[in-house]
Motif scaffolding. Structure first.
Motif, PDB file in Angstrom:
ATOM      1  N   LEU A 129       8.026   1.366  26.936  1.00  0.00           N
ATOM      2  CA  LEU A 129       6.747   1.704  26.301  1.00  0.00           C
ATOM      3  C   LEU A 129       6.796   3.076  25.624  1.00  0.00           C
ATOM      4  CD1 LEU A 129       4.229   0.422  29.001  1.00  0.00           C
ATOM      5  CD2 LEU A 129       4.573  -0.518  26.723  1.00  0.00           C
ATOM      6  N   HIS A 130       7.761   3.911  26.045  1.00  0.00           N
ATOM      7  CA  HIS A 130       7.946   5.221  25.405  1.00  0.00           C
ATOM      8  C   HIS A 130       9.006   5.141  24.301  1.00  0.00           C
ATOM      9  CE1 HIS A 130       5.821   6.948  28.869  1.00  0.00           C
ATOM     10  NE2 HIS A 130       5.655   8.015  28.114  1.00  0.00           N
ATOM     11  N   LYS A 131       9.458   3.932  23.993  1.00  0.00           N
ATOM     12  CA  LYS A 131      10.561   3.701  23.040  1.00  0.00           C
ATOM     13  C   LYS A 131      11.846   4.394  23.512  1.00  0.00           C
ATOM     14  CE  LYS A 131       7.800   2.719  18.991  1.00  0.00           C
ATOM     15  NZ  LYS A 131       6.457   2.818  19.618  1.00  0.00           N
ATOM     16  N   GLY A 132      11.987   4.470  24.810  1.00  0.00           N
ATOM     17  CA  GLY A 132      13.183   5.077  25.385  1.00  0.00           C
ATOM     18  C   GLY A 132      13.986   4.021  26.116  1.00  0.00           C
ATOM     19  N   SER A 133      14.983   4.465  26.907  1.00  0.00           N
ATOM     20  CA  SER A 133      15.760   3.480  27.664  1.00  0.00           C
ATOM     21  C   SER A 133      16.228   4.064  28.991  1.00  0.00           C
ATOM     22  CB  SER A 133      16.957   3.006  26.840  1.00  0.00           C
ATOM     23  OG  SER A 133      17.658   4.133  26.366  1.00  0.00           O
ATOM     24  N   LEU A 134      16.548   3.144  29.884  1.00  0.00           N
ATOM     25  CA  LEU A 134      16.978   3.522  31.228  1.00  0.00           C
ATOM     26  C   LEU A 134      18.226   2.718  31.555  1.00  0.00           C
ATOM     27  CD1 LEU A 134      16.079   4.994  33.885  1.00  0.00           C
ATOM     28  CD2 LEU A 134      14.849   2.925  34.485  1.00  0.00           C
ATOM     29  N   TRP A 135      19.305   3.392  31.992  1.00  0.00           N
ATOM     30  CA  TRP A 135      20.513   2.652  32.342  1.00  0.00           C
ATOM     31  C   TRP A 135      21.252   3.369  33.462  1.00  0.00           C
ATOM     32  CZ3 TRP A 135      20.205   5.936  28.221  1.00  0.00           C
ATOM     33  CH2 TRP A 135      21.257   6.826  28.005  1.00  0.00           C
ATOM     34  N   VAL A 136      22.288   2.686  33.958  1.00  0.00           N
ATOM     35  CA  VAL A 136      23.017   3.250  35.090  1.00  0.00           C
ATOM     36  C   VAL A 136      24.522   3.206  34.829  1.00  0.00           C
ATOM     37  CG1 VAL A 136      23.126   1.032  36.356  1.00  0.00           C
ATOM     38  CG2 VAL A 136      23.243   3.159  37.621  1.00  0.00           C
ATOM     39  N   GLU A 137      25.222   4.204  35.372  1.00  0.00           N
ATOM     40  CA  GLU A 137      26.689   4.165  35.414  1.00  0.00           C
ATOM     41  C   GLU A 137      27.046   4.380  36.868  1.00  0.00           C
ATOM     42  OE1 GLU A 137      28.192   7.120  32.731  1.00  0.00           O
ATOM     43  OE2 GLU A 137      27.452   6.012  30.998  1.00  0.00           O
ATOM     44  N   SER A 138      27.918   3.540  37.377  1.00  0.00           N
ATOM     45  CA  SER A 138      28.180   3.658  38.801  1.00  0.00           C
ATOM     46  C   SER A 138      29.548   3.121  39.174  1.00  0.00           C
ATOM     47  CB  SER A 138      27.107   2.880  39.563  1.00  0.00           C
ATOM     48  OG  SER A 138      27.355   2.947  40.931  1.00  0.00           O
ATOM     49  N   GLN A 139      30.093   3.669  40.259  1.00  0.00           N
ATOM     50  CA  GLN A 139      31.345   3.161  40.812  1.00  0.00           C
ATOM     51  C   GLN A 139      31.106   2.890  42.283  1.00  0.00           C
ATOM     52  OE1 GLN A 139      34.263   6.139  39.537  1.00  0.00           O
ATOM     53  NE2 GLN A 139      35.746   4.477  39.681  1.00  0.00           N
ATOM     54  N   PRO A 140      31.291   1.636  42.719  1.00  0.00           N
ATOM     55  CA  PRO A 140      31.023   1.337  44.129  1.00  0.00           C
ATOM     56  C   PRO A 140      31.756   2.299  45.056  1.00  0.00           C
ATOM     57  CG  PRO A 140      31.463  -0.665  42.910  1.00  0.00           C
ATOM     58  CD  PRO A 140      31.742   0.463  41.974  1.00  0.00           C
ATOM     59  N   GLY A 141      31.028   2.798  46.011  1.00  0.00           N
ATOM     60  CA  GLY A 141      31.605   3.722  46.991  1.00  0.00           C
ATOM     61  C   GLY A 141      31.582   5.173  46.548  1.00  0.00           C
TER      62      GLY A 141
END
Ligand code: ADP
Length: 349
Positions: free
Chosen positions: A326-338
């Motif tokens: 709704l803010h014309k933005g974005s949300l994402w994740v970067e991850s490595q298990p453990g």
């Protein structure tokens, strides 16, 4: 590999099979547009269309219409489709009273009707489920406020009277009332998203101060973890946002990092200024998230298998990504298990 495809299919079917979220105009316009396309195709490509194609194409249109809109659009398409077949496609030697033709038409109508009924059953169940969630989450708000108020009172009175049991009981009720209120609020926000009632009221905000404020508050609430606010180069970065809603995202990200990483580990909150946007990061050294799960954690109700022992509804990230959108933005994740996860919230400046 097969498992991944299966999981992806489930995610898509969940996301896109939701006729109860569409309004009446959309539901009925969709089959009419499809049928118009079908008639145009028949008109312009008459020479290449075989005589046995209509049943297949119109059946496909019925399935699409029922999936998109439920019973009404499904039945409408079945009826209109049978007329279209009769007037536009029928073979020159077609005899309407021949047994084979009657059987074909009966099978066609029955299939169309059944598909529409099944889609409608799902639509009605989804409507009832949504109404139930909206009702329960709304009705639970007031009693919870009363419980929390009395718990606070018992806690305070227990302290004054030096009654350890009373003070601890009051505090425990307070903590659980807060947790339940959080879950109820998430359900409430979800019903608002569904009904299109979630709004953002943007105003100019110094995001540096907002991030600092939330990080400080979260540090007090979560003494089990070391919440570190990384230094930013600017003291003031003005962005046009709904500060209440953006705070909601930050609180969700930080409290997730607390929930899904061991006590005494650090959580880093950062803010980066770019030419056209700002990026807020929340990094933890917790369990991490597998690549398959990274794609799905933003889905409604999705929780990873190892999160099942920790309380939550799987709605926080869904609501957060909706607010970011709704803010014309974005949300994402970067991850490595453990090794941990980093969540990114990008907002335009
Ligand atoms: P909830 O935390 O209530 O389950 P969310 O929508 O906030 O719901 O998160 C969805 C899922 O994503 C969580 O159940 C968890 O499996 C995973 N998750 C979210 N944040 C993290 C994190 N920082 N580290 C590991 N897993 C996470």
């Amino acid at each position: 590999m097969l498992f991944k495809v299966w999981e992806q299919l489930k995610s898509y079917s969940n996301k896109y099979t939701q006729p109860h979220k569409r309004n009446r105009l959309q539901r009925y316009l969709f089959p009419l547009i499809l049928l118009t396309i079908l008639i145009s195709v028949r008109h312009f490509f008459a020479s290449v269309i075989r005589y046995d194609t209509p049943f297949l194409t119109i059946s496909f249109v019925i399935i699409l219409s029922a999936w998109f809109g439920g019973l009404g659009p499904g039945i409408l398409t079945t009826i209109l489709g049978s007329f279209i077949i009769h007037f536009l496609y029928v073979r020159p030697n077609f005899l309407p009273y021949e047994f084979e033709s009657i059987l074909q038409m009966a099978m066609f109508l029955t299939a169309g009707f059944l598909i529409s009924v099944i889609s409608e059953a799902k639509r009605q169940t989804d409507i009832q489920k949504d109404e139930f969630i909206a009702f329960v989450s709304h009705e639970m708000k007031n009693p919870l406020t009363v419980i929390k108020g009395y718990a606070e009172l018992i806690h305070k009175q227990g302290k004054i009277a030096k009654n350890k049991f009373m003070a601890e009981a009051g505090q425990t009720i307070e903590v659980y009332a807060d947790k339940t209120t959080q879950l109820v609020n998430e359900l409430n926000e979800m019903t608002k998203i569904d009904s299109g009632k979630i709004t953002v009221r943007k105003k100019e905000v110094n995001i540096v101060n907002l991030v600092k404020k939330i990080a400080n508050e979260q540090r007090t609430i979560n003494p089990t973890h070391k919440i570190v606010l990384k230094k930013t180069t600017s003291k003031k970065i003005a962005v046009k946002i709904d500060d209440y809603r953006i705070s909601q995202i930050l609180i969700n990200l930080i409290s997730n990092s607390v929930k899904y990483s061991s006590p005494n580990t650090s959580i880093f909150v950062g803010l980066q200024k770019n030419p056209g946007n700002i990026i807020i990061t929340v990094r933890d050294h917790g369990k991490g998230i597998s690549p398959q799960d990274q794609e799905r954690i933003f889905d409604r109700y999705y929780r990873t298998k190892d999160a099942s022992k920790i309380e939550g509804l799987g709605l926080g990230l869904f609501i957060s990504s909706e607010i970011a959108r709704l803010h014309k933005g974005s949300l994402w994740v970067e991850s490595q298990p453990g090794k941990g996860s980093t969540f990114y919230l990008k907002l335009p400046r």
